[in-house]
Design a protein around this motif. Sequence first.
Motif, PDB file in Angstrom:
ATOM      1  N   GLY A  35       0.801  -1.209   0.000  1.00 37.86           N
ATOM      2  CA  GLY A  35       0.000   0.000   0.000  1.00 37.86           C
ATOM      3  C   GLY A  35       0.830   1.254   0.000  1.00 37.86           C
ATOM      4  O   GLY A  35       2.060   1.214  -0.105  1.00 37.86           O
ATOM      5  N   TRP A  36       0.114   2.378   0.106  1.00 39.93           N
ATOM      6  CA  TRP A  36       0.725   3.700   0.123  1.00 39.93           C
ATOM      7  C   TRP A  36       0.232   4.478   1.343  1.00 39.93           C
ATOM      8  O   TRP A  36      -0.951   4.467   1.663  1.00 39.93           O
ATOM      9  CB  TRP A  36       0.355   4.457  -1.146  1.00 39.93           C
ATOM     10  N   PHE A  37       1.164   5.170   1.959  1.00 40.63           N
ATOM     11  CA  PHE A  37       0.880   6.122   3.018  1.00 40.63           C
ATOM     12  C   PHE A  37       1.502   7.452   2.619  1.00 40.63           C
ATOM     13  O   PHE A  37       2.336   7.498   1.718  1.00 40.63           O
ATOM     14  CB  PHE A  37       1.478   5.653   4.356  1.00 40.63           C
ATOM     15  N   GLU A  46      -0.272   9.078   7.268  1.00 41.14           N
ATOM     16  CA  GLU A  46      -1.642   8.604   7.123  1.00 41.14           C
ATOM     17  C   GLU A  46      -1.782   7.633   5.955  1.00 41.14           C
ATOM     18  O   GLU A  46      -1.041   7.686   4.979  1.00 41.14           O
ATOM     19  CB  GLU A  46      -2.595   9.787   6.914  1.00 41.14           C
ATOM     20  N   PHE A  47      -2.772   6.779   6.084  1.00 41.88           N
ATOM     21  CA  PHE A  47      -3.076   5.784   5.077  1.00 41.88           C
ATOM     22  C   PHE A  47      -3.646   6.434   3.829  1.00 41.88           C
ATOM     23  O   PHE A  47      -4.451   7.370   3.919  1.00 41.88           O
ATOM     24  CB  PHE A  47      -4.067   4.774   5.648  1.00 41.88           C
ATOM     25  N   VAL A  48      -3.258   5.906   2.660  1.00 42.31           N
ATOM     26  CA  VAL A  48      -3.789   6.378   1.382  1.00 42.31           C
ATOM     27  C   VAL A  48      -4.550   5.258   0.667  1.00 42.31           C
ATOM     28  O   VAL A  48      -5.725   5.404   0.349  1.00 42.31           O
ATOM     29  CB  VAL A  48      -2.665   6.908   0.468  1.00 42.31           C
ATOM     30  N   ALA A  49      -3.872   4.153   0.400  1.00 46.07           N
ATOM     31  CA  ALA A  49      -4.492   3.059  -0.346  1.00 46.07           C
ATOM     32  C   ALA A  49      -3.727   1.777  -0.088  1.00 46.07           C
ATOM     33  O   ALA A  49      -2.538   1.804   0.222  1.00 46.07           O
ATOM     34  CB  ALA A  49      -4.503   3.370  -1.833  1.00 46.07           C
ATOM     35  N   TYR A  95       4.885   7.187   0.779  1.00 43.97           N
ATOM     36  CA  TYR A  95       5.678   6.018   1.135  1.00 43.97           C
ATOM     37  C   TYR A  95       5.002   4.737   0.657  1.00 43.97           C
ATOM     38  O   TYR A  95       3.802   4.526   0.894  1.00 43.97           O
ATOM     39  CB  TYR A  95       5.860   5.929   2.644  1.00 43.97           C
ATOM     40  N   CYS A  96       5.786   3.886   0.024  1.00 41.09           N
ATOM     41  CA  CYS A  96       5.355   2.537  -0.292  1.00 41.09           C
ATOM     42  C   CYS A  96       5.503   1.687   0.968  1.00 41.09           C
ATOM     43  O   CYS A  96       6.457   1.873   1.735  1.00 41.09           O
ATOM     44  CB  CYS A  96       6.228   1.995  -1.420  1.00 41.09           C
ATOM     45  N   ALA A  97       4.578   0.756   1.182  1.00 40.30           N
ATOM     46  CA  ALA A  97       4.581  -0.024   2.414  1.00 40.30           C
ATOM     47  C   ALA A  97       4.202  -1.467   2.145  1.00 40.30           C
ATOM     48  O   ALA A  97       3.411  -1.757   1.237  1.00 40.30           O
ATOM     49  CB  ALA A  97       3.610   0.590   3.423  1.00 40.30           C
ATOM     50  N   ALA A  98       4.738  -2.363   2.969  1.00 40.07           N
ATOM     51  CA  ALA A  98       4.426  -3.795   2.863  1.00 40.07           C
ATOM     52  C   ALA A  98       4.174  -4.355   4.257  1.00 40.07           C
ATOM     53  O   ALA A  98       4.890  -4.044   5.205  1.00 40.07           O
ATOM     54  CB  ALA A  98       5.575  -4.540   2.208  1.00 40.07           C
ATOM     55  N   GLY A  99       3.154  -5.205   4.347  1.00 38.02           N
ATOM     56  CA  GLY A  99       2.819  -5.811   5.635  1.00 38.02           C
ATOM     57  C   GLY A  99       2.423  -7.265   5.471  1.00 38.02           C
ATOM     58  O   GLY A  99       1.677  -7.606   4.558  1.00 38.02           O
ATOM     59  N   LEU A 100       2.920  -8.117   6.391  1.00 39.32           N
ATOM     60  CA  LEU A 100       2.655  -9.554   6.301  1.00 39.32           C
ATOM     61  C   LEU A 100       1.496  -9.996   7.171  1.00 39.32           C
ATOM     62  O   LEU A 100       0.904 -11.045   6.941  1.00 39.32           O
ATOM     63  CB  LEU A 100       3.920 -10.325   6.717  1.00 39.32           C
ATOM     64  N   ARG A 101       1.133  -9.185   8.147  1.00 49.36           N
ATOM     65  CA  ARG A 101       0.200  -9.637   9.175  1.00 49.36           C
ATOM     66  C   ARG A 101      -1.259  -9.331   8.866  1.00 49.36           C
ATOM     67  O   ARG A 101      -2.152  -9.760   9.609  1.00 49.36           O
ATOM     68  CB  ARG A 101       0.584  -8.984  10.512  1.00 49.36           C
ATOM     69  N   ARG A 106      -3.958  -0.564   6.692  1.00 47.71           N
ATOM     70  CA  ARG A 106      -4.747   0.617   7.027  1.00 47.71           C
ATOM     71  C   ARG A 106      -4.026   1.526   8.025  1.00 47.71           C
ATOM     72  O   ARG A 106      -4.165   2.738   7.952  1.00 47.71           O
ATOM     73  CB  ARG A 106      -6.108   0.216   7.608  1.00 47.71           C
ATOM     74  N   PHE A 107      -3.277   0.961   8.921  1.00 47.37           N
ATOM     75  CA  PHE A 107      -2.619   1.732   9.966  1.00 47.37           C
ATOM     76  C   PHE A 107      -1.116   1.514   9.923  1.00 47.37           C
ATOM     77  O   PHE A 107      -0.645   0.404   9.660  1.00 47.37           O
ATOM     78  CB  PHE A 107      -3.164   1.341  11.342  1.00 47.37           C
ATOM     79  N   PRO A 108      -0.324   2.571  10.201  1.00 46.00           N
ATOM     80  CA  PRO A 108       1.141   2.429  10.159  1.00 46.00           C
ATOM     81  C   PRO A 108       1.703   1.277  10.985  1.00 46.00           C
ATOM     82  O   PRO A 108       2.655   0.640  10.538  1.00 46.00           O
ATOM     83  CB  PRO A 108       1.610   3.798  10.665  1.00 46.00           C
ATOM     84  N   PRO A 109       1.168   0.959  12.165  1.00 45.21           N
ATOM     85  CA  PRO A 109       1.751  -0.176  12.918  1.00 45.21           C
ATOM     86  C   PRO A 109       1.616  -1.518  12.211  1.00 45.21           C
ATOM     87  O   PRO A 109       2.290  -2.481  12.589  1.00 45.21           O
ATOM     88  CB  PRO A 109       0.957  -0.166  14.229  1.00 45.21           C
TER      89      PRO A 109
END
Length: 124
Positions: A35-37, A46-49, A95-101, A106-109
């Motif tokens: 996603g993107w923040f 903040e969350f974007v998409a 910022y480009c972001a990746a999450g495994l969990r 939706r949220f930075p954490p």
Amino acid sequence: QVQLVESGGGLVQPGGSLKLSCAASGRIVTDYAMGWFRQAPGKEREFVASISWSDGSTRYADSVKGRFTVSRDNARNMLYLQMNRLKPEDTAVYYCAAGLRVVLLRFPPEVDYWGQGTQVTVSS
């Protein structure tokens, strides 16, 4: 480890368009929600998409719905953000972001990996 590198930021006039790209490498990125923040000066990130790698489902912040489109190319490990009808309030570092969990970010954490960011400035 996952490496994320953004590109495509710049200066654009209000009402204009811009497309951001994010190249992902390292650990199998197809396991990650992407996603993107964004973060404007003096404000929190903040969350974007967000987009799910598994079925392509998406989520958007209310402020960008109908104007921004997130997409991905699994074969090339690329993430994109098409931004249309840009407004001055869209000015921020993206910022480009990746999450495994999670399935969708939706949220930075929830983010496990961040890119270095790319500046988007919307101004006449």
